[in-house]
Motif scaffolding. Structure first.
Motif, PDB file in Angstrom:
ATOM      1  N   SER A  51      -6.723  -9.851  -3.582  1.00 38.76           N
ATOM      2  CA  SER A  51      -5.517  -9.102  -3.269  1.00 38.76           C
ATOM      3  C   SER A  51      -5.083  -8.404  -4.549  1.00 38.76           C
ATOM      4  O   SER A  51      -4.932  -9.047  -5.588  1.00 38.76           O
ATOM      5  N   VAL A  52      -4.892  -7.095  -4.480  1.00 35.90           N
ATOM      6  CA  VAL A  52      -4.621  -6.303  -5.676  1.00 35.90           C
ATOM      7  C   VAL A  52      -3.385  -5.447  -5.467  1.00 35.90           C
ATOM      8  O   VAL A  52      -3.224  -4.836  -4.409  1.00 35.90           O
ATOM      9  N   ALA A  53      -2.519  -5.413  -6.469  1.00 33.04           N
ATOM     10  CA  ALA A  53      -1.383  -4.489  -6.469  1.00 33.04           C
ATOM     11  C   ALA A  53      -1.344  -3.809  -7.829  1.00 33.04           C
ATOM     12  O   ALA A  53      -1.466  -4.466  -8.864  1.00 33.04           O
ATOM     13  N   LEU A  54      -1.190  -2.494  -7.811  1.00 31.80           N
ATOM     14  CA  LEU A  54      -1.190  -1.721  -9.037  1.00 31.80           C
ATOM     15  C   LEU A  54      -0.078  -0.689  -8.937  1.00 31.80           C
ATOM     16  O   LEU A  54      -0.032   0.089  -7.987  1.00 31.80           O
ATOM     17  N   VAL A  55       0.844  -0.693  -9.906  1.00 30.81           N
ATOM     18  CA  VAL A  55       1.945   0.265  -9.943  1.00 30.81           C
ATOM     19  C   VAL A  55       1.884   0.974 -11.282  1.00 30.81           C
ATOM     20  O   VAL A  55       1.841   0.329 -12.330  1.00 30.81           O
ATOM     21  N   VAL A  56       1.874   2.308 -11.236  1.00 29.75           N
ATOM     22  CA  VAL A  56       1.749   3.106 -12.454  1.00 29.75           C
ATOM     23  C   VAL A  56       2.865   4.146 -12.470  1.00 29.75           C
ATOM     24  O   VAL A  56       3.104   4.831 -11.472  1.00 29.75           O
ATOM     25  N   PHE A  57       3.543   4.267 -13.616  1.00 30.49           N
ATOM     26  CA  PHE A  57       4.571   5.281 -13.789  1.00 30.49           C
ATOM     27  C   PHE A  57       4.002   6.387 -14.672  1.00 30.49           C
ATOM     28  O   PHE A  57       3.521   6.126 -15.777  1.00 30.49           O
ATOM     29  N   SER A  58       4.064   7.612 -14.181  1.00 28.52           N
ATOM     30  CA  SER A  58       3.510   8.737 -14.933  1.00 28.52           C
ATOM     31  C   SER A  58       4.471   9.160 -16.036  1.00 28.52           C
ATOM     32  O   SER A  58       5.646   8.789 -16.024  1.00 28.52           O
ATOM     33  N   PRO A  59       3.956   9.967 -16.977  1.00 27.79           N
ATOM     34  CA  PRO A  59       4.851  10.494 -18.011  1.00 27.79           C
ATOM     35  C   PRO A  59       5.953  11.366 -17.409  1.00 27.79           C
ATOM     36  O   PRO A  59       7.024  11.503 -17.996  1.00 27.79           O
ATOM     37  N   GLY A  60       5.708  11.934 -16.234  1.00 26.85           N
ATOM     38  CA  GLY A  60       6.707  12.755 -15.558  1.00 26.85           C
ATOM     39  C   GLY A  60       7.644  11.942 -14.694  1.00 26.85           C
ATOM     40  O   GLY A  60       8.326  12.478 -13.819  1.00 26.85           O
ATOM     41  N   LYS A  61       7.679  10.624 -14.879  1.00 28.14           N
ATOM     42  CA  LYS A  61       8.576   9.693 -14.188  1.00 28.14           C
ATOM     43  C   LYS A  61       8.270   9.541 -12.696  1.00 28.14           C
ATOM     44  O   LYS A  61       9.118   9.139 -11.922  1.00 28.14           O
ATOM     45  N   LYS A  62       7.040   9.843 -12.273  1.00 28.61           N
ATOM     46  CA  LYS A  62       6.639   9.624 -10.891  1.00 28.61           C
ATOM     47  C   LYS A  62       5.958   8.265 -10.795  1.00 28.61           C
ATOM     48  O   LYS A  62       5.333   7.800 -11.742  1.00 28.61           O
ATOM     49  N   VAL A  63       6.074   7.645  -9.611  1.00 24.31           N
ATOM     50  CA  VAL A  63       5.496   6.321  -9.402  1.00 24.31           C
ATOM     51  C   VAL A  63       4.266   6.459  -8.501  1.00 24.31           C
ATOM     52  O   VAL A  63       4.314   7.135  -7.478  1.00 24.31           O
ATOM     53  N   PHE A  64       3.180   5.818  -8.892  1.00 24.76           N
ATOM     54  CA  PHE A  64       1.953   5.770  -8.107  1.00 24.76           C
ATOM     55  C   PHE A  64       1.596   4.309  -7.910  1.00 24.76           C
ATOM     56  O   PHE A  64       1.734   3.505  -8.830  1.00 24.76           O
ATOM     57  N   SER A  65       1.156   3.973  -6.691  1.00 27.04           N
ATOM     58  CA  SER A  65       0.834   2.574  -6.441  1.00 27.04           C
ATOM     59  C   SER A  65      -0.411   2.463  -5.565  1.00 27.04           C
ATOM     60  O   SER A  65      -0.729   3.351  -4.792  1.00 27.04           O
ATOM     61  N   PHE A  66      -1.089   1.345  -5.736  1.00 25.19           N
ATOM     62  CA  PHE A  66      -2.238   0.984  -4.914  1.00 25.19           C
ATOM     63  C   PHE A  66      -2.119  -0.487  -4.612  1.00 25.19           C
ATOM     64  O   PHE A  66      -1.779  -1.283  -5.487  1.00 25.19           O
ATOM     65  N   GLY A  67      -2.399  -0.866  -3.370  1.00 22.88           N
ATOM     66  CA  GLY A  67      -2.352  -2.273  -3.022  1.00 22.88           C
ATOM     67  C   GLY A  67      -3.285  -2.593  -1.876  1.00 22.88           C
ATOM     68  O   GLY A  67      -3.454  -1.784  -0.965  1.00 22.88           O
ATOM     69  N   HIS A  68      -3.910  -3.762  -1.964  1.00 24.00           N
ATOM     70  CA  HIS A  68      -4.740  -4.227  -0.853  1.00 24.00           C
ATOM     71  C   HIS A  68      -4.419  -5.691  -0.614  1.00 24.00           C
ATOM     72  O   HIS A  68      -4.560  -6.478  -1.542  1.00 24.00           O
ATOM     73  N   PRO A  69      -3.902  -6.112   0.501  1.00 23.16           N
ATOM     74  CA  PRO A  69      -3.702  -5.363   1.725  1.00 23.16           C
ATOM     75  C   PRO A  69      -2.512  -4.412   1.653  1.00 23.16           C
ATOM     76  O   PRO A  69      -2.525  -3.372   2.289  1.00 23.16           O
ATOM     77  N   SER A  70      -1.471  -4.728   0.908  1.00 27.66           N
ATOM     78  CA  SER A  70      -0.366  -3.800   0.666  1.00 27.66           C
ATOM     79  C   SER A  70       0.304  -4.197  -0.639  1.00 27.66           C
ATOM     80  O   SER A  70       0.245  -5.359  -1.051  1.00 27.66           O
ATOM     81  N   VAL A  71       0.941  -3.236  -1.272  1.00 27.76           N
ATOM     82  CA  VAL A  71       1.615  -3.520  -2.545  1.00 27.76           C
ATOM     83  C   VAL A  71       2.716  -4.546  -2.325  1.00 27.76           C
ATOM     84  O   VAL A  71       2.818  -5.536  -3.063  1.00 27.76           O
ATOM     85  N   ASP A  72       3.541  -4.322  -1.288  1.00 25.40           N
ATOM     86  CA  ASP A  72       4.652  -5.239  -1.024  1.00 25.40           C
ATOM     87  C   ASP A  72       4.157  -6.655  -0.719  1.00 25.40           C
ATOM     88  O   ASP A  72       4.727  -7.632  -1.201  1.00 25.40           O
ATOM     89  N   GLY A  73       3.095  -6.751   0.067  1.00 23.10           N
ATOM     90  CA  GLY A  73       2.556  -8.060   0.410  1.00 23.10           C
ATOM     91  C   GLY A  73       2.045  -8.821  -0.801  1.00 23.10           C
ATOM     92  O   GLY A  73       2.290 -10.018  -0.948  1.00 23.10           O
ATOM     93  N   VAL A  74       1.344  -8.124  -1.685  1.00 21.77           N
ATOM     94  CA  VAL A  74       0.796  -8.782  -2.881  1.00 21.77           C
ATOM     95  C   VAL A  74       1.917  -9.191  -3.830  1.00 21.77           C
ATOM     96  O   VAL A  74       1.908 -10.297  -4.378  1.00 21.77           O
ATOM     97  N   ILE A  75       2.906  -8.331  -3.998  1.00 17.55           N
ATOM     98  CA  ILE A  75       4.025  -8.663  -4.891  1.00 17.55           C
ATOM     99  C   ILE A  75       4.818  -9.838  -4.336  1.00 17.55           C
ATOM    100  O   ILE A  75       5.188 -10.759  -5.070  1.00 17.55           O
ATOM    101  N   GLU A  76       5.046  -9.844  -3.017  1.00 20.64           N
ATOM    102  CA  GLU A  76       5.757 -10.960  -2.385  1.00 20.64           C
ATOM    103  C   GLU A  76       4.985 -12.261  -2.571  1.00 20.64           C
ATOM    104  O   GLU A  76       5.563 -13.300  -2.879  1.00 20.64           O
ATOM    105  N   ARG A  77       3.671 -12.190  -2.411  1.00 22.26           N
ATOM    106  CA  ARG A  77       2.846 -13.388  -2.598  1.00 22.26           C
ATOM    107  C   ARG A  77       2.909 -13.855  -4.047  1.00 22.26           C
ATOM    108  O   ARG A  77       2.962 -15.054  -4.324  1.00 22.26           O
TER     109      ARG A  77
END
Length: 139
Positions: A51-77
């Motif tokens: 289970s993988v969650a990845l959150v990246v903030f760009s220099p332009g203050k934008k947020v990019f995320s990747f998660g398997h099965p989902s970002v929220d699920g992995v963070i909650e776990r």
């Protein structure tokens, strides 16, 4: 040009790791590295079942995320150190669907057995009427 006159390259050199000054180059490098990082995270989850969650903030203050099965699920776990309620709900739904399917199949099996009385062993036939029916079916 002979080999002695050819320009000699310095080959692949180590670069000093420091923040880039040029904003355009910084954004291009960020985009390339972000896509590579997301690809590696996807490969890790696919190949290893992690289970993988990845959150990246760009220099332009934008947020990019990747998660398997989902970002929220992995963070909650991660926060609860246990299986996520979402995963439990999904598993329970799959289990319930399989139970319903098993019930349907056993119902169809009983229905088929009722129609194919002649396929049952002769010892199981109690009435003489069934034996006469079996005799006619054979004739």
């Amino acid at each position: 040009m002979s080999s002695s006159e050819a320009k000699k390259s310095r080959g692949r050199q180590r670069i000093e790791i420091k923040k880039m000054c040029n904003e355009a180059n910084l954004q291009v490098t960020f985009s390339k590295r972000r896509s590579g990082l997301f690809k590696k995270a996807s490969e890790l989850s696919t190949l290893c079942g992690a289970s993988v969650a990845l959150v990246v903030f760009s220099p332009g203050k934008k947020v990019f995320s990747f998660g398997h099965p989902s970002v929220d699920g992995v963070i909650e776990r991660y926060l609860t150190q246990g299986p996520t309620p979402l995963m439990d709900v999904q598993r329970m739904a799959e289990l319930e669907a399989e139970r319903k399917r098993a019930q349907e199949l056993s119902g169809k099996e009983r229905e088929t057995e009722a129609h194919l009385w002649w396929a049952r062993p002769v010892e199981g036939m109690i009435s003489i009427d069934n034996l006469y029916k079996l005799k006619k079916a054979f004739e």
